[in-house]
Design a protein around this motif. Structure first.
Motif, PDB file in Angstrom:
ATOM      1  N   ARG A  97      61.502  24.208  94.471  1.00 56.16           N
ATOM      2  CA  ARG A  97      62.810  24.969  94.438  1.00 56.16           C
ATOM      3  C   ARG A  97      62.425  26.435  94.254  1.00 56.16           C
ATOM      4  NH1 ARG A  97      64.059  20.930  90.729  1.00 56.16           N
ATOM      5  NH2 ARG A  97      63.083  21.685  88.800  1.00 56.16           N
ATOM      6  N   SER A  98      63.439  27.259  94.736  1.00 61.00           N
ATOM      7  CA  SER A  98      63.104  28.713  95.035  1.00 61.00           C
ATOM      8  C   SER A  98      62.724  29.447  93.499  1.00 61.00           C
ATOM      9  CB  SER A  98      64.260  29.348  95.566  1.00 61.00           C
ATOM     10  OG  SER A  98      64.441  28.956  96.867  1.00 61.00           O
ATOM     11  N   PRO A  99      61.819  30.387  93.442  1.00 63.23           N
ATOM     12  CA  PRO A  99      61.713  30.998  92.285  1.00 63.23           C
ATOM     13  C   PRO A  99      62.759  31.931  91.901  1.00 63.23           C
ATOM     14  CG  PRO A  99      60.379  32.157  93.926  1.00 63.23           C
ATOM     15  CD  PRO A  99      61.201  30.923  94.547  1.00 63.23           C
ATOM     16  N   ARG A 100      62.696  32.197  90.596  1.00 58.95           N
ATOM     17  CA  ARG A 100      63.314  33.803  90.258  1.00 58.95           C
ATOM     18  C   ARG A 100      62.065  34.589  90.204  1.00 58.95           C
ATOM     19  NH1 ARG A 100      66.859  35.585  85.222  1.00 58.95           N
ATOM     20  NH2 ARG A 100      66.739  37.658  85.467  1.00 58.95           N
ATOM     21  N   ALA A 101      62.269  35.679  91.067  1.00 57.34           N
ATOM     22  CA  ALA A 101      61.380  36.695  91.449  1.00 57.34           C
ATOM     23  C   ALA A 101      61.753  37.706  90.286  1.00 57.34           C
ATOM     24  CB  ALA A 101      61.368  37.071  92.941  1.00 57.34           C
ATOM     25  N   LEU A 102      60.704  38.490  89.690  1.00 55.72           N
ATOM     26  CA  LEU A 102      60.852  39.263  88.745  1.00 55.72           C
ATOM     27  C   LEU A 102      60.405  40.621  89.253  1.00 55.72           C
ATOM     28  CD1 LEU A 102      60.127  37.664  85.283  1.00 55.72           C
ATOM     29  CD2 LEU A 102      62.433  37.995  86.347  1.00 55.72           C
ATOM     30  N   THR A 103      61.280  41.780  89.140  1.00 52.16           N
ATOM     31  CA  THR A 103      60.629  42.984  89.541  1.00 52.16           C
ATOM     32  C   THR A 103      60.159  43.511  88.212  1.00 52.16           C
ATOM     33  OG1 THR A 103      62.854  44.009  88.888  1.00 52.16           O
ATOM     34  CG2 THR A 103      62.473  43.699  91.324  1.00 52.16           C
ATOM     35  N   ASP A 104      59.261  44.681  88.686  1.00 50.78           N
ATOM     36  CA  ASP A 104      58.248  45.116  87.726  1.00 50.78           C
ATOM     37  C   ASP A 104      59.061  45.884  86.561  1.00 50.78           C
ATOM     38  OD1 ASP A 104      56.020  46.470  86.540  1.00 50.78           O
ATOM     39  OD2 ASP A 104      56.408  48.367  87.312  1.00 50.78           O
ATOM     40  N   GLY A 105      58.892  45.554  85.300  1.00 54.98           N
ATOM     41  CA  GLY A 105      59.796  45.921  84.241  1.00 54.98           C
ATOM     42  C   GLY A 105      60.988  45.070  83.605  1.00 54.98           C
ATOM     43  N   GLU A 106      61.090  44.097  84.723  1.00 55.89           N
ATOM     44  CA  GLU A 106      62.451  43.381  84.544  1.00 55.89           C
ATOM     45  C   GLU A 106      62.098  42.370  83.178  1.00 55.89           C
ATOM     46  OE1 GLU A 106      63.722  41.194  87.931  1.00 55.89           O
ATOM     47  OE2 GLU A 106      65.337  40.118  86.751  1.00 55.89           O
ATOM     48  N   VAL A 107      63.381  42.383  82.230  1.00 58.82           N
ATOM     49  CA  VAL A 107      63.233  41.557  81.218  1.00 58.82           C
ATOM     50  C   VAL A 107      64.361  40.462  81.455  1.00 58.82           C
ATOM     51  CG1 VAL A 107      63.589  41.831  78.741  1.00 58.82           C
ATOM     52  CG2 VAL A 107      62.898  43.769  79.790  1.00 58.82           C
ATOM     53  N   ILE A 108      64.064  39.249  80.684  1.00 59.68           N
ATOM     54  CA  ILE A 108      64.808  38.215  80.905  1.00 59.68           C
ATOM     55  C   ILE A 108      64.734  37.514  79.166  1.00 59.68           C
ATOM     56  CG2 ILE A 108      64.730  37.360  82.975  1.00 59.68           C
ATOM     57  CD1 ILE A 108      63.105  34.932  82.336  1.00 59.68           C
ATOM     58  N   SER A 109      66.057  37.330  78.894  1.00 59.08           N
ATOM     59  CA  SER A 109      66.004  36.689  77.429  1.00 59.08           C
ATOM     60  C   SER A 109      66.103  34.963  77.340  1.00 59.08           C
ATOM     61  CB  SER A 109      67.345  36.947  76.743  1.00 59.08           C
ATOM     62  OG  SER A 109      67.538  36.316  75.536  1.00 59.08           O
ATOM     63  N   LEU A 110      65.157  34.543  76.566  1.00 63.14           N
ATOM     64  CA  LEU A 110      65.084  33.065  76.575  1.00 63.14           C
ATOM     65  C   LEU A 110      65.978  32.577  75.297  1.00 63.14           C
ATOM     66  CD1 LEU A 110      61.171  32.964  76.773  1.00 63.14           C
ATOM     67  CD2 LEU A 110      62.735  32.752  78.531  1.00 63.14           C
ATOM     68  N   GLY A 111      66.579  33.446  74.571  1.00 69.61           N
ATOM     69  CA  GLY A 111      67.384  33.196  73.356  1.00 69.61           C
ATOM     70  C   GLY A 111      66.989  34.113  72.222  1.00 69.61           C
ATOM     71  N   THR A 112      66.072  33.707  71.506  1.00 67.20           N
ATOM     72  CA  THR A 112      65.436  34.658  70.491  1.00 67.20           C
ATOM     73  C   THR A 112      64.394  35.262  70.941  1.00 67.20           C
ATOM     74  OG1 THR A 112      64.103  33.055  69.389  1.00 67.20           O
ATOM     75  CG2 THR A 112      66.428  33.310  68.550  1.00 67.20           C
ATOM     76  N   HIS A 113      63.563  34.837  71.908  1.00 67.76           N
ATOM     77  CA  HIS A 113      62.314  35.451  72.536  1.00 67.76           C
ATOM     78  C   HIS A 113      63.015  36.290  73.803  1.00 67.76           C
ATOM     79  CE1 HIS A 113      60.411  32.253  70.423  1.00 67.76           C
ATOM     80  NE2 HIS A 113      59.359  33.102  70.255  1.00 67.76           N
ATOM     81  N   ARG A 114      62.192  37.351  74.087  1.00 69.82           N
ATOM     82  CA  ARG A 114      62.309  38.183  75.227  1.00 69.82           C
ATOM     83  C   ARG A 114      61.193  38.526  75.977  1.00 69.82           C
ATOM     84  NH1 ARG A 114      64.419  42.082  72.173  1.00 69.82           N
ATOM     85  NH2 ARG A 114      62.560  43.353  72.287  1.00 69.82           N
ATOM     86  N   VAL A 115      60.986  38.230  77.128  1.00 75.77           N
ATOM     87  CA  VAL A 115      60.001  38.496  78.054  1.00 75.77           C
ATOM     88  C   VAL A 115      60.208  39.502  79.175  1.00 75.77           C
ATOM     89  CG1 VAL A 115      58.815  36.212  77.514  1.00 75.77           C
ATOM     90  CG2 VAL A 115      60.264  36.353  79.482  1.00 75.77           C
ATOM     91  N   ARG A 116      59.089  40.234  79.151  1.00 79.42           N
ATOM     92  CA  ARG A 116      59.103  41.620  80.492  1.00 79.42           C
ATOM     93  C   ARG A 116      57.953  41.349  81.222  1.00 79.42           C
ATOM     94  NH1 ARG A 116      61.102  46.608  80.371  1.00 79.42           N
ATOM     95  NH2 ARG A 116      61.609  46.459  78.035  1.00 79.42           N
ATOM     96  N   TRP A 117      58.165  41.351  82.615  1.00 78.65           N
ATOM     97  CA  TRP A 117      57.222  41.159  83.539  1.00 78.65           C
ATOM     98  C   TRP A 117      56.675  42.488  83.950  1.00 78.65           C
ATOM     99  CZ3 TRP A 117      54.710  37.700  85.920  1.00 78.65           C
ATOM    100  CH2 TRP A 117      53.974  38.138  87.189  1.00 78.65           C
ATOM    101  N   ILE A 118      55.470  42.561  84.132  1.00 73.68           N
ATOM    102  CA  ILE A 118      54.642  43.903  84.437  1.00 73.68           C
ATOM    103  C   ILE A 118      53.899  43.621  85.678  1.00 73.68           C
ATOM    104  CG2 ILE A 118      53.243  45.663  83.474  1.00 73.68           C
ATOM    105  CD1 ILE A 118      53.988  45.137  80.662  1.00 73.68           C
ATOM    106  N   ASP A 119      54.059  44.388  86.885  1.00 74.28           N
ATOM    107  CA  ASP A 119      53.400  44.319  88.081  1.00 74.28           C
ATOM    108  C   ASP A 119      51.846  44.710  87.566  1.00 74.28           C
ATOM    109  OD1 ASP A 119      55.038  43.025  89.537  1.00 74.28           O
ATOM    110  OD2 ASP A 119      55.827  44.780  90.496  1.00 74.28           O
ATOM    111  N   ALA A 120      50.961  43.982  87.996  1.00 75.94           N
ATOM    112  CA  ALA A 120      49.485  44.536  87.946  1.00 75.94           C
ATOM    113  C   ALA A 120      48.519  44.015  89.119  1.00 75.94           C
ATOM    114  CB  ALA A 120      48.944  43.759  86.499  1.00 75.94           C
ATOM    115  N   PRO A 121      48.915  44.628  90.254  1.00 79.61           N
ATOM    116  CA  PRO A 121      48.163  44.062  91.518  1.00 79.61           C
ATOM    117  C   PRO A 121      46.787  44.259  91.322  1.00 79.61           C
ATOM    118  CG  PRO A 121      49.906  45.960  91.916  1.00 79.61           C
ATOM    119  CD  PRO A 121      50.196  45.485  90.529  1.00 79.61           C
ATOM    120  N   HIS A 122      46.191  43.182  91.751  1.00 81.18           N
ATOM    121  CA  HIS A 122      44.749  43.224  91.698  1.00 81.18           C
ATOM    122  C   HIS A 122      43.957  43.436  90.489  1.00 81.18           C
ATOM    123  CE1 HIS A 122      45.157  43.380  96.064  1.00 81.18           C
ATOM    124  NE2 HIS A 122      45.880  44.494  96.128  1.00 81.18           N
ATOM    125  N   MET A 123      44.751  43.506  89.153  1.00 82.96           N
ATOM    126  CA  MET A 123      44.080  43.747  87.858  1.00 82.96           C
ATOM    127  C   MET A 123      44.260  42.228  86.866  1.00 82.96           C
ATOM    128  SD  MET A 123      43.821  44.898  84.738  1.00 82.96           S
ATOM    129  CE  MET A 123      45.218  45.218  84.167  1.00 82.96           C
TER     130      MET A 123
END
Ligand SMILES: [Fe+2]
Ligand SMILES: [Fe+2]
Length: 242
Positions: free
Chosen positions: A118-144
């Motif tokens: 199935r196709s992914p949900r692709a997150l851009t750098d700094g994008e936040v999604i809520s899971l309900g009470t938790h909240r996750v932020r994606w941070i790009d870290a190429p090669h690290m």
């Protein structure tokens, strides 16, 4: 800590509020010991970060099902494309019919749009999604520490940084979570098996991660860690450049 498979020693431990570390210790043929961790965030839209290697799927599935019904999983997230990060992605998409892959834009474009069922949900750098009470932020870290597509999720409510391969510790019998030093053991491991790319951006990326001021580091290999994550990330930057 709950052992969910007595043969493999796979076990589950809540490392921060609603975030469970699933750990499987392994002994390689040469006698070296290691461990693979996945992290399950229990919420309205549960997230599994790292699937574990494909051959480990039955163990991880069994462990997840000790916490919640596997079909409730919404997001299958990972840091970068490698077997231990997403090797059983399609197996998870099959057992959790509402689930989708969750990754950075590079992983989605280069690999996941093609190999995932199935196709992914692709997150851009700094994008936040809520899971309900938790909240996750994606941070790009190429090669690290490695891979063009590398990035991390940080859970902002519990300040749990899902730090993937950073602070990788060898060994198979480490505590689920520790306040002891993990930089020394992980640096010893890096000197034996060098998995870093060492780009000119490494310190900048680590400084950005430090600025999120995590209090739990959810390591993929070895113990999770509790303490002043910003100071530890800056110490890693110093160690890498010394
Ligand atoms: Fe990796
Ligand atoms: Fe890994």
């Amino acid at each position: 800590m709950t052992v969910t498979n007595s043969q493999s020693g796979t076990n589950v431990h809540e490392v921060s509020d609603g975030i469970y570390r699933i750990n499987t210790p392994v002994v390689f043929e040469n006698g070296n010991t290691f461990s693979f961790n996945q992290y399950l965030i229990v919420d309205d839209e549960p997230l599994l970060f790292h699937t574990g290697p494909r051959k480990m799927f039955p163990l991880v599935c069994e462990a997840v099902s000790s916490v919640l019904p596997v079909e409730r999983i919404k997001y299958i997230g990972f840091s970068h494309v490698e077997a231990d990060e997403c090797g059983s992605l399609n197996e998870w998409l099959a057992v959790a019919p509402q689930s989708i892959p969750l990754c950075g834009t590079i992983a989605a474009m280069v690999t996941i749009e093609d190999i995932a069922d199935r196709s992914p949900r692709a997150l851009t750098d700094g994008e936040v999604i809520s899971l309900g009470t938790h909240r996750v932020r994606w941070i790009d870290a190429p090669h690290m520490p490695h891979a063009w597509d590398c990035g991390f999720l940080t859970e902002e409510v519990t300040r749990t940084f899902l730090c993937g391969d950073l602070f990788t510790q060898g060994g198979a019998d480490l505590p689920a979570i520790t306040t002891s030093d993990i930089l020394g053991p992980s640096e010893a491991f890096r000197h034996r098996l060098d998995y870093f790319s060492y780009t000119k951006n490494t310190r900048t990326l680590l400084e950005r991660l430090a600025s999120t001021e995590p209090t739990t580091l959810a390591c993929m290999h070895g113990s999770a860690w509790s303490g002043d994550g910003a100071t530890l990330l800056r110490a890693l930057a110093d160690s890498l450049s010394s």
